[in-house]
Design an enzyme around this catalytic site. Structure first.
Site, PDB file in Angstrom:
ATOM      1  N   CYS A 145       4.637  -6.117  -2.464  1.00  0.00           N
ATOM      2  CA  CYS A 145       3.321  -6.519  -2.992  1.00  0.00           C
ATOM      3  C   CYS A 145       3.034  -5.900  -4.365  1.00  0.00           C
ATOM      4  O   CYS A 145       3.297  -4.717  -4.554  1.00  0.00           O
ATOM      5  CB  CYS A 145       2.248  -6.106  -1.987  1.00  0.00           C
ATOM      6  SG  CYS A 145       0.570  -6.320  -2.559  1.00  0.00           S
ATOM      7  N   GLY A 166       4.610  -8.418  -5.938  1.00  0.00           N
ATOM      8  CA  GLY A 166       5.800  -9.235  -6.173  1.00  0.00           C
ATOM      9  C   GLY A 166       6.492  -9.036  -7.507  1.00  0.00           C
ATOM     10  O   GLY A 166       7.267  -9.899  -7.932  1.00  0.00           O
ATOM     11  N   GLY A 167       6.234  -7.927  -8.174  1.00  0.00           N
ATOM     12  CA  GLY A 167       6.846  -7.683  -9.483  1.00  0.00           C
ATOM     13  C   GLY A 167       8.366  -7.670  -9.441  1.00  0.00           C
ATOM     14  O   GLY A 167       9.032  -8.245 -10.316  1.00  0.00           O
ATOM     15  N   ASP A 189       5.863  -6.405   2.969  1.00  0.00           N
ATOM     16  CA  ASP A 189       4.703  -5.595   2.587  1.00  0.00           C
ATOM     17  C   ASP A 189       3.505  -6.054   3.404  1.00  0.00           C
ATOM     18  O   ASP A 189       3.364  -7.239   3.678  1.00  0.00           O
ATOM     19  CB  ASP A 189       4.396  -5.761   1.085  1.00  0.00           C
ATOM     20  CG  ASP A 189       3.616  -4.581   0.531  1.00  0.00           C
ATOM     21  OD1 ASP A 189       2.514  -4.297   1.050  1.00  0.00           O
ATOM     22  OD2 ASP A 189       4.103  -3.945  -0.423  1.00  0.00           O
ATOM     23  N   ASP A 248       6.525  -3.051   8.390  1.00  0.00           N
ATOM     24  CA  ASP A 248       6.817  -1.703   7.897  1.00  0.00           C
ATOM     25  C   ASP A 248       8.209  -1.696   7.262  1.00  0.00           C
ATOM     26  O   ASP A 248       9.187  -2.066   7.910  1.00  0.00           O
ATOM     27  CB  ASP A 248       6.748  -0.723   9.076  1.00  0.00           C
ATOM     28  CG  ASP A 248       7.035   0.718   8.664  1.00  0.00           C
ATOM     29  OD1 ASP A 248       7.390   0.969   7.493  1.00  0.00           O
ATOM     30  OD2 ASP A 248       6.900   1.598   9.529  1.00  0.00           O
ATOM     31  N   ASP A 278      10.721  -0.312  -4.029  1.00  0.00           N
ATOM     32  CA  ASP A 278       9.900   0.495  -4.936  1.00  0.00           C
ATOM     33  C   ASP A 278       8.701   1.040  -4.161  1.00  0.00           C
ATOM     34  O   ASP A 278       7.566   1.007  -4.635  1.00  0.00           O
ATOM     35  CB  ASP A 278       9.442  -0.356  -6.131  1.00  0.00           C
ATOM     36  CG  ASP A 278       8.773   0.473  -7.220  1.00  0.00           C
ATOM     37  OD1 ASP A 278       9.127   1.660  -7.366  1.00  0.00           O
ATOM     38  OD2 ASP A 278       7.893  -0.060  -7.935  1.00  0.00           O
ATOM     39  N   LYS A 288      10.529   8.258  -6.038  1.00  0.00           N
ATOM     40  CA  LYS A 288       9.346   8.874  -6.641  1.00  0.00           C
ATOM     41  C   LYS A 288       9.568  10.387  -6.736  1.00  0.00           C
ATOM     42  O   LYS A 288      10.125  10.995  -5.816  1.00  0.00           O
ATOM     43  CB  LYS A 288       8.098   8.578  -5.805  1.00  0.00           C
ATOM     44  CG  LYS A 288       7.895   7.096  -5.493  1.00  0.00           C
ATOM     45  CD  LYS A 288       7.705   6.252  -6.745  1.00  0.00           C
ATOM     46  CE  LYS A 288       7.639   4.772  -6.407  1.00  0.00           C
ATOM     47  NZ  LYS A 288       7.494   3.907  -7.571  1.00  0.00           N
TER      48      LYS A 288
END
Length: 365
Positions: free
Chosen positions: A226, A228-229, A245, A265, A282, A311
């Protein structure tokens, strides 16, 4: 003039991480030195104890095989008190005092730190490039026409008063100005995060790897999709995508007929047909947890290849990346397949690094 060193450009705020990486990597190669940096300066200088090791040090690894540096320059001269009048003359005088690293250079790049303060130098550096290039050609330092097959001369202005003079070698350097690949945001993409994946595809995969990983008609899973990039980049290349998502995926992507959205999930989802060509991820999660999940998909053959972000914490970011990747690589090394693994802190990344893992057979390595 000052210490012989390796100059590493980096994202402002990542000087310590870049310094730790250079100290570790060059130390392993017995190219000993010490890093000097200022917080949020956008660069690090790794001063060599033995200046005669400069040519050896700069060829230990290419910038695209490192994590945090955007560019690595072999610095052989530094001017500390540049005066406003005749800066070109001062650079030429400094070059007369040093031993020429190569008989001639093929190009020149006049650069500055990628910081707000550094950007005040941008206009000056652009204007300064033309007269300096002409003077260096006349002095026999540059070829009469640009030749990117030869070493490139870099003049890096830390400030209006201080500049570092060094070189890069074609196969070890970034070809981009400041080591930055600037991409245009596609107007029909659902989020700016799309640039992170495009940056990885363009700068971390060879043309051959792109053809292999991004096969039109192939299948992919996007964990944490989400809005959708990342899915956008895969659909653009003709892949079918399972977008995972609990949030919504952009209608423009759903209308392509190439996307199936599953509100599930990301840690428990499994591919609809047992396996996919590519897994992308991501998700905002702990790096060790994401690295383990990616390892599960690759080890169990749920995915052939993977591209994902880790991250980063506020401190010990280099150590965090190495720890997570060491565990993942040890799992992959136990398999019969071989894997081409890259980890980069890309320009379009912020507090994260991007990892690409391309599966190959042992005989391809």
């Amino acid at each position: 003039m000052s210490n012989i060193s390796i100059l590493g450009y980096c994202r402002p705020g990542y000087e310590n991480d870049t310094a730790n990486e250079l100290t570790s990597r060059y130390g392993e190669a017995r190219c000993y030195g010490y890093p000097v940096s200022k917080k949020n300066s956008g660069f690090v200088l790794y001063h060599l104890y033995d200046g005669s090791q400069l040519a050896q040090t700069i060829t230990q690894f290419a910038v695209h095989d490192s994590i945090f540096p955007r560019q690595l320059v072999a610095v052989f001269a530094t001017l500390n008190d540049i005066e406003k009048e005749d800066r070109v003359g001062q650079v030429l005088e400094a070059l007369k005092e040093v031993e020429k690293p190569f008989s001639i250079f093929g190009a020149i790049d006049v650069e500055y730190p990628d910081t707000e303060e550094g950007k005040t130098l941008a206009k000056f550096c652009r204007k300064f490039t033309v007269p300096l290039r002409q003077a260096l050609r006349k002095a026999g330092w540059l070829t009469s026409k640009e030749n990117l097959g030869k070493p490139k001369l870099h003049i890096f202005f830390e400030s209006f008063e201080i500049c570092h003079i060094g070189y890069t070698l074609p196969s070890y350097a970034s070809s981009d100005h400041l080591g930055i690949c600037r991409l245009k945001f596609p107007s029909d993409a659902p989020s700016r995060s799309t640039l992170k994946l495009e940056d990885a595809l363009v700068n971390m995969l060879s043309d051959k790897q792109q053809a292999k990983v991004l096969r039109s008609g192939g299948r992919a899973v996007d964990l944490g999709a989400c809005p959708g990039g990342w899915t956008y980049q895969l659909v653009k290349r003709g892949m079918y995508v399972e977008a995972i998502d609990n949030g919504l995926v952009a209608d423009s992507l759903m209308s392509t007929g190439l996307v199936e959205h599953h509100a599930a999930d990301g840690f428990t989802y499994r591919p609809q047909f047992g396996r996919v060509d590519l897994l992308v991820c991501d998700m905002i999660e702990q790096p060790d947890r994401v690295a383990k999940l990616m390892g599960d998909w690759l080890v169990k053959h749920w995915a052939t290849h993977a591209i994902f972000n880790l991250k980063l914490p506020m401190k010990q970011r280099y150590e965090t990346v190495i720890e997570a990747m060491t565990l993942l690589k040890s799992r992959l090394n136990a398999l019969e397949d071989a894997f081409a693994v890259k980890v980069r802190h890309l320009y379009h990344d912020r507090d994260e690094v991007t990892v690409t893992i391309v599966r190959t057979s042992k005989d391809e390595v």
